[in-house]
Design a protein around this motif. Structure first.
Motif, short mmCIF file in Angstrom:
data_model
loop_
_atom_site.label_atom_id
_atom_site.label_comp_id
_atom_site.label_asym_id
_atom_site.label_seq_id
_atom_site.Cartn_x
_atom_site.Cartn_y
_atom_site.Cartn_z
N ALA A 21 0.81 -1.21 0.00
CA ALA A 21 0.00 0.00 0.00
C ALA A 21 0.84 1.26 0.00
N VAL A 22 2.11 1.14 0.35
CA VAL A 22 2.89 2.35 0.56
C VAL A 22 4.15 2.41 -0.28
N ILE A 298 -15.32 0.25 -9.70
CA ILE A 298 -14.24 0.65 -8.82
C ILE A 298 -14.35 -0.13 -7.51
N PHE A 299 -13.21 -0.62 -7.05
CA PHE A 299 -13.12 -1.39 -5.83
C PHE A 299 -12.30 -0.60 -4.81
N CYS A 300 -12.89 -0.37 -3.66
CA CYS A 300 -12.22 0.33 -2.57
C CYS A 300 -11.53 -0.71 -1.70
N ASN A 301 -10.21 -0.81 -1.82
CA ASN A 301 -9.47 -1.90 -1.20
C ASN A 301 -8.69 -1.44 0.03
N PHE A 302 -8.59 -2.32 0.99
CA PHE A 302 -7.86 -2.05 2.23
C PHE A 302 -6.93 -3.22 2.52
N LEU A 325 -5.86 5.64 -12.01
CA LEU A 325 -5.98 6.00 -10.60
C LEU A 325 -4.64 6.45 -10.05
N PRO A 326 -4.61 7.55 -9.28
CA PRO A 326 -3.37 7.99 -8.65
C PRO A 326 -3.02 7.13 -7.45
N ILE A 327 -1.80 7.24 -6.98
CA ILE A 327 -1.35 6.41 -5.86
C ILE A 327 -2.10 6.73 -4.57
N GLU A 328 -2.68 7.93 -4.50
CA GLU A 328 -3.41 8.29 -3.28
C GLU A 328 -4.68 7.48 -3.11
N ALA A 329 -5.11 6.78 -4.14
CA ALA A 329 -6.31 5.94 -4.06
C ALA A 329 -5.93 4.59 -3.47
N ALA A 330 -5.54 4.62 -2.19
CA ALA A 330 -5.08 3.41 -1.51
C ALA A 330 -5.61 3.41 -0.08
N SER A 331 -5.66 2.21 0.49
CA SER A 331 -6.10 2.02 1.88
C SER A 331 -7.44 2.69 2.13
N CYS A 332 -8.40 2.47 1.23
CA CYS A 332 -9.71 3.11 1.39
C CYS A 332 -10.70 2.11 1.97
N VAL A 359 -0.33 8.03 8.47
CA VAL A 359 -1.40 9.01 8.56
C VAL A 359 -1.92 9.34 7.17
N ARG A 360 -3.19 9.11 6.96
CA ARG A 360 -3.78 9.35 5.65
C ARG A 360 -4.98 10.28 5.80
#
Length: 416
Positions: A21-22, A298-302, A325-332, A359-360
């Motif tokens: 994720a990071v 769209i899938f919101c993945n964690f 999708l930009p990299i900020e679309a993570a850990s949602c 921290v997001r």
């Protein structure tokens, strides 16, 4: 969007995939920072004593012409929260008077505001699971149907409106719920996504009485760890298909159920997906991101990156995540879709895991070209969000945005 205290079933997954994720995630456009125009006015507009929230649904429950907010809560509270709009975008929690209770160890994982009985007001579908006290184990809980009296006061009619299963059989570990007319009879049916057990399809007889019709579902989903769901017509044949997000690595891929007509579903996942979709999809939505008239996904993945699959117009999907999708679309953990800037294309708000060790901030994904290439801009305020929802809070004709989490909630007013 969901209870992280209630996520014991995949905590072991987190440590193994968190690095994904990071690190090593290319950005779709390599840019961010466009101003959203949102201002957080939660302190002025919503009560400061609200409980932790997991999921959201918005709609005019009391038929006074403004939009109210239903907040599904974590374990502990005796009932969910219902924020009633005063017509000027200021809200009071009137749940004690209006909403039936739930068990104290139950947590709400899905909510739909929809007219179930055809009387032109919004009823409530609530998907529940339950924590076993003193453990991190998740048990089943009976889902709820709250019927509106026409003025925004609700009665629990779950036992009289669902038939075909005993009360014990209805104790499901439900992690998602979606409503729609799947068999073409002009009545609203609903589908419940369950964790580690058979999901349920409930067909409406036209008067708001539902029969368990899960035999119309394919056997391939009987033991899935389903964590999210949505309905939409992906193949353009005029009926509603179903997507299931999953939450365990071994399952590897979301499941796409194609409606064969009259609500009979066939699992055509491997036939229609060109690639496996990342797991732990805590929210999943159909949306036409590229303006070509068909529904994408769209899938919101964690805790990994969100996934975007585009439709070729015939219900076959390609993974365009890296390109769009930009990299900020993570850990949602929750998402919603709306045209916040009124340019005619859908934008996406992401609630991001408030318990992530990194921290997001919650982010807005702006559809930059109408073709589904998104730019991320952070939303005001610290911390993440369990769920988010677009709606016109103050009646000025543009989309505001609410976000709930385990601490401070947000109400972002659109000032564009």
């Amino acid at each position: 969007m969901k209870s992280f205290a209630s996520f014991g079933w995949f905590r072991g997954v987190i440590l193994t995939v968190l690095v994904l994720a990071v690190t090593g995630l290319p950005s779709a456009l390599g840019q961010q920072g466009i101003e959203s125009g949102y201002v957080d006015e939660a302190a002025l507009r919503i009560p400061d004593n609200l409980l932790p929230g997991l999921v959201l649904a918005v709609g005019d429950v009391d038929r006074d012409g403004d939009v109210d907010v239903y907040i599904g809560t974590d374990t502990g509270p005796a009932r969910d929260m219902l924020l009633i709009n005063d017509g000027r975008g200021r809200f009071e929690n009137d749940a004690v008077r209006r909403v039936p209770p739930k068990e104290a160890d139950a947590f709400t994982r899905g909510v739909q505001l929809v007219d179930l009985d055809g009387d032109k007001d919004l009823d409530i579908l609530v998907a529940l699971a339950r924590m076993i006290p003193g453990t991190t184990q998740i048990a089943g809980e009976e889902n709820q149907i709250f019927i509106n009296n026409g003025q925004g006061f609700f009665n629990d009619e779950s036992n009289t409106r669902m038939s075909g299963l005993t009360l014990v059989e209805r104790d499901d570990r439900s992690y998602g719920i979606v409503a729609g007319d799947v068999n073409g009879d002009q009545a609203t049916d609903f589908f419940v996504a369950n964790l580690g057990e058979a999901s349920r399809l409930w067909l409406n007889n036209g008067r708001g009485i539902f029969a368990n019709s899960s035999d119309l579902l394919p056997p391939s989903i009987e033991s899935l760890n389903s964590t999210s769901t949505d309905m939409g017509d992906v193949d353009g044949d005029g009926d509603l298909d179903i997507i299931l997000g999953v939450g365990i690595v071994r399952e590897g891929i979301a499941h796409l159920l194609i409606n064969q007509g009259q609500g009979n579903f066939d699992d055509q996942t491997t036939f229609r997906f060109s690639a496996e979709v990342a797991v732990n999809s805590l929210d999943t939505r159909f949306v036409d991101v590229d303006g070509d008239g068909d529904l994408d996904l769209i899938f919101c993945n964690f805790p990994t990156r969100a996934a975007l699959l585009t439709n070729n117009g015939q219900g076959f999907f390609s993974d365009d995540t890296a390109q769009k999708l930009p990299i900020e679309a993570a850990s949602c953990t929750g998402l919603d879709i709306g045209d916040f800037d009124k340019d005619g294309d859908p934008d996406i708000a992401l609630g991001r895991n408030p318990n992530d060790p990194i921290v997001r901030r919650n982010v807005l994904l702006i559809n930059s070209d109408g073709k589904g290439h998104f730019i991320a801009t952070p939303l005001p305020g610290d911390g993440g969000g369990s769920d988010v929802a677009f709606f016109d809070a103050d009646g000025d004709g543009d989309l505001d945005l609410i976000g709930v989490n385990e601490g401070e909630h947000h109400l972002w007013i659109n000032k564009r």
